[in-house]
Design an enzyme around this catalytic site. Structure first.
Site, PDB file in Angstrom:
ATOM      1  N   HIS A  10     -52.171  33.182  46.608  1.00  0.00           N
ATOM      2  CA  HIS A  10     -51.533  34.246  47.519  1.00  0.00           C
ATOM      3  C   HIS A  10     -50.370  34.656  47.018  1.00  0.00           C
ATOM      4  O   HIS A  10     -50.070  36.114  47.104  1.00  0.00           O
ATOM      5  CB  HIS A  10     -51.187  33.589  48.956  1.00  0.00           C
ATOM      6  CG  HIS A  10     -50.600  34.618  50.010  1.00  0.00           C
ATOM      7  ND1 HIS A  10     -51.374  35.114  51.074  1.00  0.00           N
ATOM      8  CD2 HIS A  10     -49.243  34.732  50.343  1.00  0.00           C
ATOM      9  CE1 HIS A  10     -50.483  36.063  51.461  1.00  0.00           C
ATOM     10  NE2 HIS A  10     -49.287  35.575  51.289  1.00  0.00           N
ATOM     11  N   HIS A  34     -46.990  38.538  44.887  1.00  0.00           N
ATOM     12  CA  HIS A  34     -45.672  38.833  44.574  1.00  0.00           C
ATOM     13  C   HIS A  34     -45.120  38.452  43.121  1.00  0.00           C
ATOM     14  O   HIS A  34     -44.133  37.863  42.844  1.00  0.00           O
ATOM     15  CB  HIS A  34     -44.862  37.841  45.328  1.00  0.00           C
ATOM     16  CG  HIS A  34     -45.037  38.434  46.957  1.00  0.00           C
ATOM     17  ND1 HIS A  34     -44.464  39.534  47.441  1.00  0.00           N
ATOM     18  CD2 HIS A  34     -45.578  37.670  47.760  1.00  0.00           C
ATOM     19  CE1 HIS A  34     -44.964  39.629  48.603  1.00  0.00           C
ATOM     20  NE2 HIS A  34     -45.862  38.582  49.007  1.00  0.00           N
ATOM     21  N   LYS A  37     -50.932  47.850  49.574  1.00  0.00           N
ATOM     22  CA  LYS A  37     -49.829  46.885  49.845  1.00  0.00           C
ATOM     23  C   LYS A  37     -48.751  47.729  50.353  1.00  0.00           C
ATOM     24  O   LYS A  37     -48.080  48.405  49.680  1.00  0.00           O
ATOM     25  CB  LYS A  37     -49.480  46.103  48.599  1.00  0.00           C
ATOM     26  CG  LYS A  37     -48.342  44.977  48.989  1.00  0.00           C
ATOM     27  CD  LYS A  37     -48.774  44.141  49.860  1.00  0.00           C
ATOM     28  CE  LYS A  37     -47.650  42.972  49.835  1.00  0.00           C
ATOM     29  NZ  LYS A  37     -47.820  41.879  50.881  1.00  0.00           N
TER      30      LYS A  37
END
Length: 345
Positions: free
Chosen positions: A221, A236, A279
């Site tokens: 993730h 990230h 995103k």
């Protein structure tokens, strides 16, 4: 008979008092896990869900307990130490970015492509990717299916790559050893072996985000990124961004915040399209080493699970937001990492 009754009353009161001691954090804040007690009084109990009922009041409150088990000041001091130890970060000559359009928060959902060029203009792959921690990250990043709802299935070689990543980033760097030393002195872990094993489970242990399939993990993730509900979820890590942008699979649109750092690592919140999926704000620490990224998120998740974690890098504030995964557990009730990322300033 009176003597027997008095003795029975004394035994009852003694055991009540003893039981209360077992169920209390009084005088136990910060101690390592002790299974002789019915509940625990250290930061790990928040992830194990076995804190004593008075843990917050005694160990983290302002009165009667002496403050937090691990204070914000201690976390900030450690983050400064890790920042200084990041010898594998990119230099200005090794990494060049072009942030281009800065948009307000109100515009991040508009999907406007305002960048005329890629975010990453230059990266000295030869200098950076040959280093062991970078090579270990690259090996793990391509092991995932980005679509949630589809079971992740790893080969023995891919599972071994997870172990290599943990070894290279945490055991074989001074930065990783410094993180372990801090957590060890705080009673969170009793050995490096326990530390590494817990990291492996919290980061790489699989759980289901969609359709009851074992389709996700904290690492996937946060570092690799996923697609759920028709949009990008997580994502990230700056190296992952660079690799996909270089392949033409990711289109950088704009950024909604840029950190105050004049050198790497820096922090940015980006808007981008990843092969048809958008995103809205993907925040990352830019230019840091894999071990620094992994250590900061691990520190914050272990000490501030499901909360904001306040750090200091070069005298400038950074907040990492962490989330726990509450739908499944590992070990004796520990929570997997749900997410962790730099919070919007």
């Amino acid at each position: 008979m009176k003597a027997i009754a008095v003795l029975a009353l004394w035994v009852t009161l003694f055991h009540q008092g003893y039981s209360n001691t077992l169920d209390s954090c009084q005088g136990r804040c910060g101690y390592g896990t002790d299974n002789s007690f019915s509940c625990q009084c250290n930061p790990s109990c928040e992830r194990y869900r076995d804190c004593c009922s008075d843990y917050t009041e005694i160990c983290k409150g302002d009165g009667g307990g002496g403050g937090s088990v691990i204070t914000d000041a201690e976390i900030k001091a450690l983050s400064e130490t890790l920042y200084a130890l990041d010898s594998n970060k990119a230099s200005a000559s090794e990494l060049v970015i072009d942030p281009q359009a800065l948009v307000p928060d109100s515009q991040t959902s508009s999907k406007d492509d305002l960048a005329s060029a890629p975010l990453f203009q230059y990266l000295n792959e030869e200098a950076l990717f040959s280093r062991p921690t970078y090579a270990a990250l690259l090996a793990v990043l391509d092991n995932y299916n980005r679509m949630t709802g589809q079971t992740e299935d790893f080969s023995p070689e891919q599972l071994a790559e997870q172990d290599v990543f943990l070894k290279e980033t945490m055991s074989n760097t001074e930065l990783g050893r410094e993180l372990f030393a801090f957590l060890y002195t705080k009673g969170i872990y009793a050995s490096e072996e326990e530390f590494i094993q817990d990291l492996k489970m919290m980061w790489f242990g699989l759980y289901s985000r969609n359709n009851n399939k074992m389709d996700s993990s904290g690492f996937e993730h946060i570092f690799a990124g996923e697609v759920k509900g028709g949009k990008v979820s997580g994502f990230h890590n700056w190296i992952r961004f660079y690799l996909l942008e270089k392949k033409g699979q990711l289109n950088y649109y704009s950024h909604s915040f840029n950190g105050p750092w004049a050198t790497y690592p820096d922090v940015m919140g980006m808007q981008f399209m990843w092969e048809g999926y958008y995103k809205q704000v993907g925040s990352s620490v830019i230019g840091c080493s894999p071990e620094f990224d992994f250590a900061l998120y691990s520190l914050c998740y272990i000490t501030r699970p499901g909360k904001q974690c306040r750090l200091s890098l070069g005298g400038k504030a950074l907040i990492i937001q962490t989330y726990t995964w509450d739908n499944s557990f590992y070990g004796d009730g520990k929570k997997y990492i749900g997410s962790a990322f730099p919070a919007t300033p």
